[in-house]
Scaffold this motif. Structure first.
Motif, short mmCIF file in Angstrom:
data_model
loop_
_atom_site.label_atom_id
_atom_site.label_comp_id
_atom_site.label_asym_id
_atom_site.label_seq_id
_atom_site.Cartn_x
_atom_site.Cartn_y
_atom_site.Cartn_z
N GLY A 1 0.83 -1.19 0.00
CA GLY A 1 0.00 0.00 0.00
C GLY A 1 0.86 1.24 0.00
O GLY A 1 2.07 1.18 -0.25
N ARG B 1 2.50 5.72 4.30
CA ARG B 1 1.97 7.01 4.72
C ARG B 1 2.80 7.69 5.80
O ARG B 1 2.98 8.90 5.78
CB ARG B 1 0.53 6.85 5.21
N ASP C 1 -0.90 2.16 4.31
CA ASP C 1 -2.36 2.24 4.25
C ASP C 1 -2.91 2.20 5.68
O ASP C 1 -2.58 3.06 6.47
CB ASP C 1 -2.96 1.17 3.35
N ASN D 1 3.21 4.09 -3.33
CA ASN D 1 2.85 2.69 -3.17
C ASN D 1 4.12 1.85 -3.07
O ASN D 1 5.07 2.07 -3.82
CB ASN D 1 2.00 2.21 -4.35
#
Length: 138
Positions: free
Chosen positions: A9, A12, A32, A56
């Motif tokens: 993912g 972040r 994610d 990603n």
């Protein structure tokens, strides 16, 4: 039992980090909605983790029986896979210490879980190489 966790993912958040001689320990990583805490990244892979921030990525996280979560490989947004493994030297050293420990104190058996973890990590190198991974020597 140790296992390899694949976390995919957008990377972040990266928490506070502590840089050591051969690794960087992050207080947390958020990919994610998955939050990993106390993650150790070899210094040779840390640049790929940093480049993946807010992109990603896939992190391949190994959970040894006697340590924190360890990132063994990083697949970046372009699909390139980079990995780093302990190699044969730490394994040989652990086996020697285990044998000496068994002979001298009978305590060498305590190193068996660590020896098996290093063997498993090195075995994962074949998987990463088969996936077109690039080994980064540390």
């Amino acid at each position: 039992m140790t296992q390899l966790q694949q976390v995919t993912g957008q990377l972040r958040r990266l928490g506070n980090s502590t840089i050591e001689q051969n690794s960087c320990t992050y207080s947390m990583m958020q990919v994610d909605d998955t939050i990993l805490s106390g993650v150790v990244v070899p210094n040779v892979l840390d640049v790929f983790v940093q480049e993946s921030h807010m992109r990603n990525t896939t992190l391949y996280v190994f959970r040894p029986s006697a340590n924190k979560a360890l990132v063994l490989a990083v697949r970046n947004a372009s699909g390139k896979l980079y990995y780093s493994l302990p190699g044969a030297q730490p394994l040989a050293a652990l086996i020697v210490f285990a044998l000496l420990g068994c002979l001298a104190f009978g305590a060498g058996l305590l190193l068996l879980p660590l020896i098996f973890d290093v063997m498993r990590m090195n075995g994962l190198g074949r998987r990463f190489a088969a996936d077109g991974g690039i080994e980064i020597a540390g």
